[in-house]
Scaffold this active site. Structure first.
Site, mmCIF file in Angstrom:
data_model
loop_
_atom_site.group_PDB
_atom_site.id
_atom_site.type_symbol
_atom_site.label_atom_id
_atom_site.label_comp_id
_atom_site.label_asym_id
_atom_site.label_seq_id
_atom_site.Cartn_x
_atom_site.Cartn_y
_atom_site.Cartn_z
ATOM 1 N N PRO B 132 60.891 -38.320 -15.587
ATOM 2 C CA PRO B 132 59.444 -37.719 -15.904
ATOM 3 C C PRO B 132 58.996 -37.026 -15.174
ATOM 4 O O PRO B 132 58.481 -35.812 -15.132
ATOM 5 C CB PRO B 132 58.776 -38.945 -16.315
ATOM 6 C CG PRO B 132 59.589 -39.880 -16.700
ATOM 7 C CD PRO B 132 60.976 -39.846 -15.870
ATOM 8 N N GLN B 356 69.967 -12.606 -37.924
ATOM 9 C CA GLN B 356 69.193 -11.352 -38.583
ATOM 10 C C GLN B 356 70.325 -10.710 -39.585
ATOM 11 O O GLN B 356 69.912 -10.222 -40.785
ATOM 12 C CB GLN B 356 68.823 -10.348 -37.529
ATOM 13 C CG GLN B 356 67.728 -9.308 -37.832
ATOM 14 C CD GLN B 356 66.533 -10.001 -38.255
ATOM 15 O OE1 GLN B 356 66.194 -11.172 -38.002
ATOM 16 N NE2 GLN B 356 65.651 -9.297 -39.268
ATOM 17 N N GLY B 359 70.313 -13.031 -42.945
ATOM 18 C CA GLY B 359 69.214 -12.662 -43.558
ATOM 19 C C GLY B 359 68.902 -14.338 -43.972
ATOM 20 O O GLY B 359 69.269 -15.086 -43.296
ATOM 21 N N GLU B 383 71.379 -28.768 -17.684
ATOM 22 C CA GLU B 383 72.233 -28.487 -16.281
ATOM 23 C C GLU B 383 71.620 -27.555 -15.594
ATOM 24 O O GLU B 383 72.195 -26.722 -14.922
ATOM 25 C CB GLU B 383 73.621 -28.276 -16.497
ATOM 26 C CG GLU B 383 74.513 -29.378 -17.405
ATOM 27 C CD GLU B 383 75.800 -29.838 -16.614
ATOM 28 O OE1 GLU B 383 76.129 -29.132 -15.438
ATOM 29 O OE2 GLU B 383 76.493 -30.629 -17.296
ATOM 30 N N GLU B 387 65.970 -20.282 -15.377
ATOM 31 C CA GLU B 387 65.200 -19.939 -14.231
ATOM 32 C C GLU B 387 65.542 -20.605 -13.043
ATOM 33 O O GLU B 387 65.651 -19.569 -11.909
ATOM 34 C CB GLU B 387 63.660 -20.357 -14.567
ATOM 35 C CG GLU B 387 63.218 -19.913 -15.650
ATOM 36 C CD GLU B 387 63.510 -20.113 -17.285
ATOM 37 O OE1 GLU B 387 64.066 -21.281 -17.296
ATOM 38 O OE2 GLU B 387 63.583 -19.285 -17.941
#
Lengths: 261, 403
Positions: B132, B356, B359, B383, B387
């Site tokens: 956590p 997209q 649709g 994994e 960032e």
């Protein structure tokens, strides 16, 4: 007790493109694959091997690269694999293929069963299996999806137009396999590495079969007159006449279509 | 600058790909949507894969695997990722995060006892690091391991453990010396699900990869024999980093498979779909979507297999007991971070374009596009988030310089 399973290395028709002008097949960069129906043939042979403790030998004719396709049969579980390969047997028709395969089978020695896929996905000639039986002068069990062995005999289920027939034959015999019955196994990664690292594909040239190039030429009976792309067209033509006149018209129309081909 | 690219696939691996693709098409693709809808690991399928030998692909034959190396494992993940990211994730956590560290750091006894059955597919593995209060900052783990006689007593909670709910063997990272922290104070333990004090807690419900298990694991006075220390006491972070440095690189092959499948679906769809009297493939805007995706997938594929070839070298060297130079390790770490972040984002971009393009047809359930959309995002998170990967890449470049 020995089983020979004949397999073919084919290009996937879905992947092959045809050169529109020369009608040649554009196969550069494509992999040869084990003919789908031959997977069923190998599976059928392996089932017999497991039950009857016999050995299975895979046999093929083709270019050097067909070796990988034979590796697949090794990875599936056949004991040995042989490839007949020679520069001069490039464009082999079904008759020549069957002749060479039967020569190779004789060279392999004693056998009880020759198992083939009923047809190959590339040309779909459906001739090699029956012709092998003829060259070897052994009974042919055609379009089979189920095999049982016992008491020196083979019992198979032949399927034609959805009708099935159980047939018994003495050994040795040749069998052509259709889909159904035996879903081909996936080779495990363990067996794949074994097939590539610990087993080998034996290669035979023409000489190993005691044949010369001249003999080979004489055995090529198929002549390709013309190649073209068949376009499937559906068209409806109404012929509103008296029955006899309409049928005459229909016959002449069909004849005209035939001439166009 | 020396450029070395040695990553052609052997014939053996090309053939392996053919077989895995057939398996994936026949056995997984038809039920991939159902796996997602049912939101649990399809144990029948996993059992089939175990029996077929797909759970031990990179491990040497000697230890129950197929000996196809990291390259073989990457081929497997790409093909699985092409049909179901849930399945690729399940296999990936078992193989990349459990088999590899056992192979590299395990004693012969540990390999015999744990690696062999895991590689044979008789058992399933999981890797429990996250807590956590310790996600990207893995150094802050709090699970404690205290030595008592011939055992260690583990107390703490692990969360988001992939395969947590189905694993028989779990690699658990716990603090053995709080004073030393991450460098020398963390140890990796091999825990069996039957050990007293071990419990599987909540199974998480997720945005994507719903057919994989993500569970909480609790350890309350869980007794682990001292011979189950993997590596050495205090060696836990080296085990974890070595595993993740390689694992995230190979795992990107799964994301590559996802991107590849979307590209294939896009091509099929635009050739078939009519709008205002033309195939939509006639429109330049649509062609560009295809071209952009194809360019990125191509770049990603080279990147993945190049990186994986280095990981293979890294792991083979380590497993043979030899040392790997610091320079190579740093280079590898940067490269796998690049592959992990780039390829997961290629997959996400591909699926955004795909959605997209499709649709409403892609937005509804059933074509696999909305599933792919939900499934692709995890690639940017697990994994090590992207960032963290960017931080690894930039830190290495700024400290060590560009190649």
């Amino acid at each position: 007790m020995g089983i020979v399973v004949c397999v073919k290395a084919v290009y996937d028709p879905e992947e092959v493109r045809v050169h529109k002008r020369t009608m040649t097949l554009l196969i550069e960069g494509l992999h040869l694959k084990l003919n789908p129906l031959d997977k069923y043939a190998v599976e059928a042979a392996l089932k017999l091997k497991e039950k009857w403790k016999t050995s299975v030998t895979a046999l093929s004719i083709g270019p050097e690269e067909a070796e990988d396709v034979l590796r697949r049969t090794l990875a599936m579980g056949v004991n040995k694999a042989y490839l007949v390969t020679d520069e001069s047997i490039k464009d082999h028709d079904p008759f020549l293929t069957a002749y060479l395969l039967s020569k190779a089978i004789k060279k392999l020695g004693d056998f009880d069963l020759v198992v083939c896929g009923e047809k190959s996905i590339d040309w779909e000639n459906r001739q090699v299996g029956p012709q092998i039986a003829a060259f070897l002068q052994i009974p042919l069990l055609h379009r089979v999806d189920n095999i049982e062995l016992g008491n020196g005999k083979v019992r198979v289920r032949e399927v034609f137009d959805g009708e099935a027939l159980w047939v018994e034959s003495p050994l040795p015999a040749a069998i052509t396999i259709i889909k159904g019955g035996n879903k081909p196994r996936f080779p495990s990664p363990w067996n794949i590495s074994k097939a590539y690292r610990k087993m080998r594909v034996e290669k035979w040239g023409l000489k190993d079969l005691g044949l010369s190039r001249e003999e080979l030429k004489a055995k090529t009976v198929t002549k390709v007159r013309r190649q073209f792309i068949f376009e499937r067209k559906r068209e409806t033509k109404l012929m509103v006449e008296e029955a006899e006149a309409a049928s005459d018209k229909l016959i002449s129309h069909l004849n005209k279509l035939l001439e166009e081909i | 600058m020396i450029l070395v690219f040695e990553f052609s696939l052997s014939k053996e691996l090309e053939f392996f790909r053919e077989v895995v693709r057939e398996f994936a098409e026949e056995e997984i693709a038809p039920i991939a949507d159902r796996i997602d809808l049912e939101e649990r690991v399809p144990m029948n399928l996993v059992k089939k894969m175990c029996e077929m030998g797909l759970m031990g692909v990179p491990v040497p034959e000697k230890y129950g695997g197929a000996g196809l190396g990291e390259m073989g494992y990457a081929v497997l993940l790409e093909e699985l990722g092409r049909v179901s990211n849930s399945i690729a994730t399940t296999v990936g956590a078992h193989t990349g995060l459990v088999l590899n560290p056992l192979w590299i750091f395990g004693t012969e006894e540990q390999k015999e006892k744990y690696l062999v059955p895991l590689a044979r597919g008789e058992k399933i593995g999981a890797f429990a690091l996250t807590e956590p209060n310790a996600g990207s900052d893995a150094a802050s783990i709090q699970t404690r391991a205290v030595k008592e006689g011939d055992s260690y007593v583990l107390n703490g909670t692990k969360i988001f453990t992939t395969n947590g709910g189905i694993a028989d063997v779990i690699l658990v990272f716990a603090v053995t010396d709080p004073a030393l922290g991450a460098r020398g104070g963390v140890t990796c333990f091999i825990v069996e699900k039957g050990f007293p004090g071990f419990k599987v807690g909540v199974e998480e419900r997720k945005l994507g990869i719903r057919g994989s298990s993500t569970a909480e694991l609790t350890f309350s006075n869980c007794m682990v024999p001292k011979e189950n220390v993997l590596g050495q006491v205090g060696y836990g972070f080296i085990v974890a980093l070595t595993t993740l440095d390689g694992g995230r690189g190979t795992l990107s092959a799964g994301a590559l498979g996802g991107a590849q499948s979307i590209l294939e679906e896009m091509v099929k769809f635009v050739k078939f779909r009519d709008a205002t009297g033309n195939k939509i493939s006639d429109r330049q805007m649509v062609q560009w979507l295809i071209a952009d995706t194809a360019m990125e997938v191509e770049a990603a594929r080279y990147m993945v297999y190049h990186t994986v070839s280095l990981i293979e070298k890294y792991y083979t060297t380590l497993a043979s007991g030899k040392r790997v130079s610091r320079v190579f390790r740093e280079k590898l770490s940067r490269k796998t971070a690049i592959a992990k972040a780039y390829v997961s984002e290629v997959a996400s971009r591909a699926v955004e374009r795909g959605l997209q393009l499709f649709g409403a047809t892609g937005y509804i359930e059933g074509l696999g596009i909305e599933r792919a959309y939900r499934d692709s995002i995890i690639g940017e998170i697990y994994e090590g988030t992207n960032e963290i990967q960017r931080w690894i890449i930039a830190r290495d470049i700024l400290e060590r310089g560009l190649d």
